[in-house]
Design a protein around this motif. Sequence first.
Motif, short mmCIF file in Angstrom:
data_model
loop_
_atom_site.label_atom_id
_atom_site.label_comp_id
_atom_site.label_asym_id
_atom_site.label_seq_id
_atom_site.Cartn_x
_atom_site.Cartn_y
_atom_site.Cartn_z
N PHE A 19 45.17 -16.52 28.23
CA PHE A 19 44.43 -16.50 27.41
C PHE A 19 42.90 -16.62 28.37
O PHE A 19 41.91 -16.01 28.24
CB PHE A 19 44.21 -17.04 26.22
CG PHE A 19 42.92 -16.84 25.56
CD1 PHE A 19 43.05 -15.95 24.23
CD2 PHE A 19 42.08 -17.97 25.52
CE1 PHE A 19 41.59 -15.80 23.80
CE2 PHE A 19 41.28 -17.52 24.60
CZ PHE A 19 40.49 -16.54 23.01
N TYR A 20 42.78 -17.66 29.16
CA TYR A 20 41.95 -18.97 29.07
C TYR A 20 41.83 -18.15 30.31
O TYR A 20 40.67 -17.53 31.65
CB TYR A 20 41.95 -20.44 29.69
CG TYR A 20 41.31 -21.01 28.43
CD1 TYR A 20 40.20 -20.66 27.64
CD2 TYR A 20 42.58 -21.47 27.01
CE1 TYR A 20 39.85 -21.40 26.46
CE2 TYR A 20 41.90 -21.49 25.85
CZ TYR A 20 41.26 -21.66 25.34
OH TYR A 20 40.75 -21.96 24.09
N ASP A 21 42.87 -17.82 31.58
CA ASP A 21 42.60 -16.95 32.62
C ASP A 21 42.02 -15.89 32.30
O ASP A 21 40.46 -15.13 33.16
CB ASP A 21 44.13 -16.71 33.57
CG ASP A 21 44.70 -17.75 34.09
OD1 ASP A 21 43.76 -19.18 34.15
OD2 ASP A 21 45.61 -17.80 34.71
N ALA A 22 42.77 -15.60 31.50
CA ALA A 22 41.31 -13.78 31.79
C ALA A 22 39.89 -14.15 30.57
O ALA A 22 39.66 -13.26 31.14
CB ALA A 22 42.42 -13.34 29.96
N THR A 23 40.07 -14.70 29.69
CA THR A 23 38.30 -14.67 28.44
C THR A 23 37.57 -14.90 30.10
O THR A 23 36.59 -15.55 30.33
CB THR A 23 38.36 -15.58 27.85
OG1 THR A 23 39.54 -16.94 27.68
CG2 THR A 23 39.04 -14.77 27.08
N PRO A 31 40.88 -18.36 37.89
CA PRO A 31 42.29 -18.80 36.86
C PRO A 31 42.30 -20.15 37.32
O PRO A 31 42.00 -21.01 38.66
CB PRO A 31 43.73 -17.84 37.63
CG PRO A 31 42.46 -16.84 38.28
CD PRO A 31 40.78 -17.12 38.82
N SER A 32 43.26 -21.30 36.41
CA SER A 32 43.24 -22.32 36.51
C SER A 32 44.22 -22.06 38.08
O SER A 32 45.44 -21.56 38.35
CB SER A 32 44.80 -22.41 35.51
OG SER A 32 44.79 -23.43 35.60
N ALA A 33 44.43 -23.57 38.88
CA ALA A 33 45.15 -23.68 39.58
C ALA A 33 45.95 -24.79 39.44
O ALA A 33 46.87 -24.92 40.92
CB ALA A 33 44.25 -24.60 41.45
N THR A 34 46.15 -25.20 37.77
CA THR A 34 46.98 -26.13 38.35
C THR A 34 48.26 -25.42 38.24
O THR A 34 49.12 -24.66 37.33
CB THR A 34 46.82 -26.88 36.73
OG1 THR A 34 44.73 -27.05 36.41
CG2 THR A 34 47.29 -28.11 36.04
N MET A 42 44.10 -26.57 33.54
CA MET A 42 42.51 -27.05 33.61
C MET A 42 41.53 -26.26 34.41
O MET A 42 42.52 -25.56 35.68
CB MET A 42 42.77 -28.23 34.75
CG MET A 42 41.32 -28.62 34.52
SD MET A 42 41.43 -30.98 35.61
CE MET A 42 42.48 -30.52 37.21
N TYR A 43 40.24 -26.50 34.03
CA TYR A 43 39.65 -25.08 34.48
C TYR A 43 38.64 -26.01 34.96
O TYR A 43 38.09 -27.51 34.14
CB TYR A 43 38.50 -24.24 33.51
CG TYR A 43 40.34 -23.34 33.36
CD1 TYR A 43 40.45 -21.76 34.14
CD2 TYR A 43 40.82 -23.48 31.79
CE1 TYR A 43 41.90 -22.01 33.77
CE2 TYR A 43 42.11 -23.08 32.02
CZ TYR A 43 42.37 -21.50 32.94
OH TYR A 43 43.54 -21.14 31.90
N THR A 44 37.62 -25.95 36.18
CA THR A 44 36.42 -26.54 36.32
C THR A 44 35.18 -25.19 36.13
O THR A 44 35.68 -24.17 36.81
CB THR A 44 35.92 -27.12 38.03
OG1 THR A 44 37.54 -27.48 38.21
CG2 THR A 44 34.87 -27.33 38.74
N CYS A 53 43.35 -27.87 28.65
CA CYS A 53 44.38 -27.47 27.24
C CYS A 53 45.18 -28.57 28.07
O CYS A 53 46.33 -28.33 28.66
CB CYS A 53 44.23 -25.98 27.45
SG CYS A 53 42.84 -25.32 27.28
N GLY A 54 46.24 -29.05 26.75
CA GLY A 54 47.38 -29.05 26.86
C GLY A 54 48.27 -30.01 25.60
O GLY A 54 47.18 -29.67 24.08
#
Length: 129
Positions: A19-23, A31-34, A42-44, A53-54
């Motif tokens: 969801f968050y990679d897309a939005t 995209p998240s590199a976590t 996590m996103y910066t 998010c967790g």
Amino acid sequence: MLLKSLRLGSNDLARTRAFYDATFGAFGVEPSATPAEYPIVMYTLPGGTRFVCGPARDGQPATHANGGTIIFEAPSDDAVRAWHAAGLANGGTSEGDPEPKPQARGAFGAYLRDPDGNKLGAYHGLAMG
């Protein structure tokens, strides 16, 4: 004061990551590199704020805030539309279509709930205050 980090609960990190990679991708955020084995995503964000998010630390299911909304600044009306469409395509639900919002003095915005029910908004041209 600068916001350094914002954390939301998630009950399914793979679904949350999609969801968050897309939005966030609609706004040009990487995209998240976590690593997938980590217990967070996590996103910066532009400006350096960490968006994390967790799962809830107390071991109980994550729930959304009643009355809480997180608003993101979009670079254009088209970015708001792309953000909303990406959210719907990745498990989110609409809380308000992309359009000029009278409650925001006509700024162009949209609202979503992420897959865990957290309410999000995106606006272009929103003037606060």
